[in-house]
Scaffold this active site. Structure first.
Site, PDB file in Angstrom:
ATOM      1  N   TYR A 143       0.855  -1.181   0.000  1.00 19.49           N
ATOM      2  CA  TYR A 143       0.000   0.000   0.000  1.00 19.49           C
ATOM      3  C   TYR A 143       0.888   1.228   0.000  1.00 19.49           C
ATOM      4  O   TYR A 143       1.864   1.297   0.746  1.00 19.49           O
ATOM      5  CB  TYR A 143      -0.886   0.006   1.249  1.00 19.49           C
ATOM      6  CG  TYR A 143      -1.755   1.244   1.411  1.00 19.49           C
ATOM      7  CD1 TYR A 143      -1.483   2.182   2.411  1.00 19.49           C
ATOM      8  CD2 TYR A 143      -2.846   1.486   0.577  1.00 19.49           C
ATOM      9  CE1 TYR A 143      -2.268   3.305   2.575  1.00 19.49           C
ATOM     10  CE2 TYR A 143      -3.642   2.614   0.741  1.00 19.49           C
ATOM     11  CZ  TYR A 143      -3.349   3.513   1.737  1.00 19.49           C
ATOM     12  OH  TYR A 143      -4.145   4.637   1.891  1.00 19.49           O
ATOM     13  N   ASP A 238       9.410   2.924  -0.902  1.00 22.00           N
ATOM     14  CA  ASP A 238       8.399   3.616  -0.090  1.00 22.00           C
ATOM     15  C   ASP A 238       8.732   3.323   1.378  1.00 22.00           C
ATOM     16  O   ASP A 238       8.371   2.279   1.904  1.00 22.00           O
ATOM     17  CB  ASP A 238       6.995   3.132  -0.459  1.00 22.00           C
ATOM     18  CG  ASP A 238       5.941   3.864   0.361  1.00 22.00           C
ATOM     19  OD1 ASP A 238       4.736   3.713   0.051  1.00 22.00           O
ATOM     20  OD2 ASP A 238       6.308   4.567   1.334  1.00 22.00           O
ATOM     21  N   LYS A 266       5.212   9.702   8.310  1.00 25.61           N
ATOM     22  CA  LYS A 266       5.106   9.239   9.690  1.00 25.61           C
ATOM     23  C   LYS A 266       6.201   9.803  10.598  1.00 25.61           C
ATOM     24  O   LYS A 266       6.132  10.939  11.027  1.00 25.61           O
ATOM     25  CB  LYS A 266       5.041   7.708   9.706  1.00 25.61           C
ATOM     26  CG  LYS A 266       3.791   7.191   8.935  1.00 25.61           C
ATOM     27  CD  LYS A 266       3.689   5.696   8.914  1.00 25.61           C
ATOM     28  CE  LYS A 266       2.662   5.218   7.917  1.00 25.61           C
ATOM     29  NZ  LYS A 266       1.294   5.190   8.415  1.00 25.61           N
TER      30      LYS A 266
HETATM   31  P1  KE4 Z   1      -0.548   8.604   4.440  1.00 32.54           P
HETATM   32  O1  KE4 Z   1      -1.132   9.274   3.225  1.00 32.54           O
HETATM   33  O2  KE4 Z   1      -1.567   7.790   5.213  1.00 32.54           O
HETATM   34  O3  KE4 Z   1       0.255   9.563   5.337  1.00 32.54           O
HETATM   35  O4  KE4 Z   1       0.588   7.574   3.930  1.00 32.54           O
HETATM   36  C1  KE4 Z   1       0.216   6.611   2.973  1.00 32.54           C
HETATM   37  C2  KE4 Z   1       1.188   5.455   3.049  1.00 32.54           C
HETATM   38  C3  KE4 Z   1       2.192   5.354   2.105  1.00 32.54           C
HETATM   39  N1  KE4 Z   1       3.084   4.344   2.137  1.00 32.54           N
HETATM   40  C4  KE4 Z   1       3.033   3.406   3.109  1.00 32.54           C
HETATM   41  C5  KE4 Z   1       4.053   2.294   3.104  1.00 32.54           C
HETATM   42  C6  KE4 Z   1       2.031   3.467   4.106  1.00 32.54           C
HETATM   43  O5  KE4 Z   1       1.995   2.503   5.069  1.00 32.54           O
HETATM   44  C7  KE4 Z   1       1.097   4.506   4.087  1.00 32.54           C
HETATM   45  C8  KE4 Z   1      -0.019   4.630   5.104  1.00 32.54           C
HETATM   46  N2  KE4 Z   1      -0.057   3.605   6.097  1.00 32.54           N
HETATM   47  C9  KE4 Z   1      -1.345   3.366   6.716  1.00 32.54           C
HETATM   48  C10 KE4 Z   1      -1.175   2.204   7.697  1.00 32.54           C
HETATM   49  N3  KE4 Z   1      -1.154   0.953   7.025  1.00 32.54           N
HETATM   50  C11 KE4 Z   1      -1.894   4.585   7.363  1.00 32.54           C
HETATM   51  C12 KE4 Z   1      -3.047   4.348   8.315  1.00 32.54           C
HETATM   52  C13 KE4 Z   1      -4.356   4.721   7.705  1.00 32.54           C
HETATM   53  O6  KE4 Z   1      -4.534   4.521   6.491  1.00 32.54           O
HETATM   54  O7  KE4 Z   1      -5.198   5.221   8.482  1.00 32.54           O
END
Ligand code: KE4
Length: 427
Positions: A143, A238, A266
């Site tokens: 993801y 990523d 993060k």
């Molecule tokens: P954000 O847009 O949520 O800041 O980041 C997206 C993203 C990009 N790349 C990786 C490897 C990620 O894990 C994420 C977002 N992670 C999720 C948790 N699996 C965020 C939690 C959520 O979606 O509420």
């Protein structure tokens, strides 16, 4: 008698889809209402009903130092007093960019943005702009945020055209997204043999953490580096989750594989909305205003968020033994789960990341991950929550351990894991 969380959830559902601002928070996969959090400190979070939990979500990764770390809070309070946002360049942005470059030398130049989704979307645009190619390769089960071109899942087989797995994404937005199998270099080779000359980049989570935690097999990341070089495509790591978590230099330092571009999120924001993409200078120089790849953001490099990020990275750099200490604690939990549940689970752990899959087999990719018994996970989650241990409310997420988790926290967690096994039905 309804809890305050239940009352707030009902009210929230009137105004926000599913009552939440990010789907996983709705607790659908664990068949119960979410708890609404009031405050957090160290390894603990406290819900609006006053219940206290040891937190192993850590806001999905930013909380590597635990919650409300005094130095970060004080620095942010000071920054707020000077103004929340200016929409103009500030000293902090340079300071943070220089720190990132020192910690992750492959990031010769970067752009700060406000979310991991924005970082990945922009990195892919820069890769396409730099190479003049349209296609990208991603991996089933990984993801990378919710930008249109990445909301895809493979059809059957290793080589596939992608179909959107979200409404609202037109098929022609995903036609340039090719999907391979994590840990399966042959599936990548097949794509390059067919589309090599039109593949701008391969994007990968160097440790997958969005199908649960899945480690790269020996040679997998190196193989992606080699095939990207062979076809003059770019390799994008990523590191939104792994950056500054697997080590102070992220997964690229941990595994010794150098990507062309890296996305971060993060931890870089220390809990505030901030992310970044960056890499080889010659690639990043295609980004406006220097180059013709357009990307912009009102709150990019925000002075409060950069303050939180700078303080967080400072603490990560200056605390000797921090990474080995949180890894040791993570291993204690992982070993306890293995000893307690035996061959009914697969536990994947690396650094301060781990996942408990309720499946007898090894979990090395999406196919094996989805064999897991998600109902058993829901039972486990609910038992642990009831005993004050807050885990990810989905089988396909990671468990995050912080430097604020004490030996006593780990001990208690392990005791509750042992009780959980006795209390759970023998699935
Ligand atoms: P954000 O847009 O949520 O800041 O980041 C997206 C993203 C990009 N790349 C990786 C490897 C990620 O894990 C994420 C977002 N992670 C999720 C948790 N699996 C965020 C939690 C959520 O979606 O509420």
């Amino acid at each position: 008698m309804y809890s305050e969380s239940d009352v707030l959830f009902e009210k929230s559902k009137k105004y926000m889809p599913g009552g939440v601002n990010s789907p996983v928070r709705a607790f659908n996969a664990v068949h119960r209402n979410p708890v609404f959090i009031d405050r957090a400190e160290g390894s603990r979070i406290f819900d609006v009903d006053g219940n206290e939990y040891i937190d192993y979500v850590c806001s999905w990764g930013p909380g590597i130092l635990g919650h409300s770390r005094r130095e970060v809070i004080e620095a942010v309070q000071g920054a707020c007093a000077k103004g929340l946002t200016f929409g103009a360049p500030t000293r902090n942005e340079y300071v943070l960019a220089e720190m990132v470059q020192e910690m992750m030398p492959a990031i010769e130049m970067l752009r700060l943005v406000s979310s991991g989704t924005e970082a990945v979307m922009s990195a892919i645009r820069a890769a396409r702009g730099f190479t003049g190619r349209d296609k990208i390769v991603k991996f089933r089960g990984c993801y990378h945020g919710h930008s249109d071109g990445l909301l895809v899942k493979a059809g059957s087989g290793a080589l596939t055209q992608s179909v959107p797995d979200s409404l609202g994404v037109p098929e022609d937005y995903t036609r340039n997204t090719l999907v391979a199998e994590y840990n399966d270099i042959a599936s990548v080779v097949k794509l390059f043999e067919e589309y090599g000359g039109d593949i701008a980049a391969v994007i990968v989570e160097p440790v997958a953490a969005n199908m649960g935690v899945v480690l790269p097999k020996e040679g997998f990341l190196e193989g992606l580096r080699q095939i990207s070089d062979k076809y003059h495509s770019l390799l994008i790591f990523d590191e939104v989750i792994t950056g500054f978590r697997l080590s102070s230099g992220g997964a690229q330092a941990y595994f010794g594989v150098k990507p062309d571009l890296t996305t971060l999120g993060k931890i870089i924001g220390g809990g505030m909305p901030m992310a970044a993409y960056g890499g080889r200078k010659e690639i990043m120089e295609v980004v406006a205003p220097l180059g013709s790849v357009y990307q912009a953001g009102t709150l990019s490099g925000n002075p409060v968020a950069t303050t939180a990020g700078i303080e967080t990275l400072k603490l990560l750099r200056q605390e000797p033994g921090l990474y080995s200490r949180i890894e040791e604690n993570t291993k204690k939990i992982a070993d306890t789960v293995r000893e307690t549940f035996g061959n009914r689970v697969c536990v994947n752990q690396i650094g301060s990341l781990m996942s408990v899959f309720f499946t007898g087999g090894e979990v090395t990719d999406y196919e094996s991950a989805v064999q897991s018994d998600t109902e058993a996970y829901a039972e486990y989650f609910n038992y642990m929550l009831g005993r004050g241990i807050y885990l990810a409310p989905s089988q396909f997420e990671a468990m995050f351990i912080s430097s604020a988790h004490s030996g006593a926290d780990i001990q208690r967690t392990c005791e509750v894991i042992q009780d959980a096994e006795m209390a759970m039905p023998k699935f």
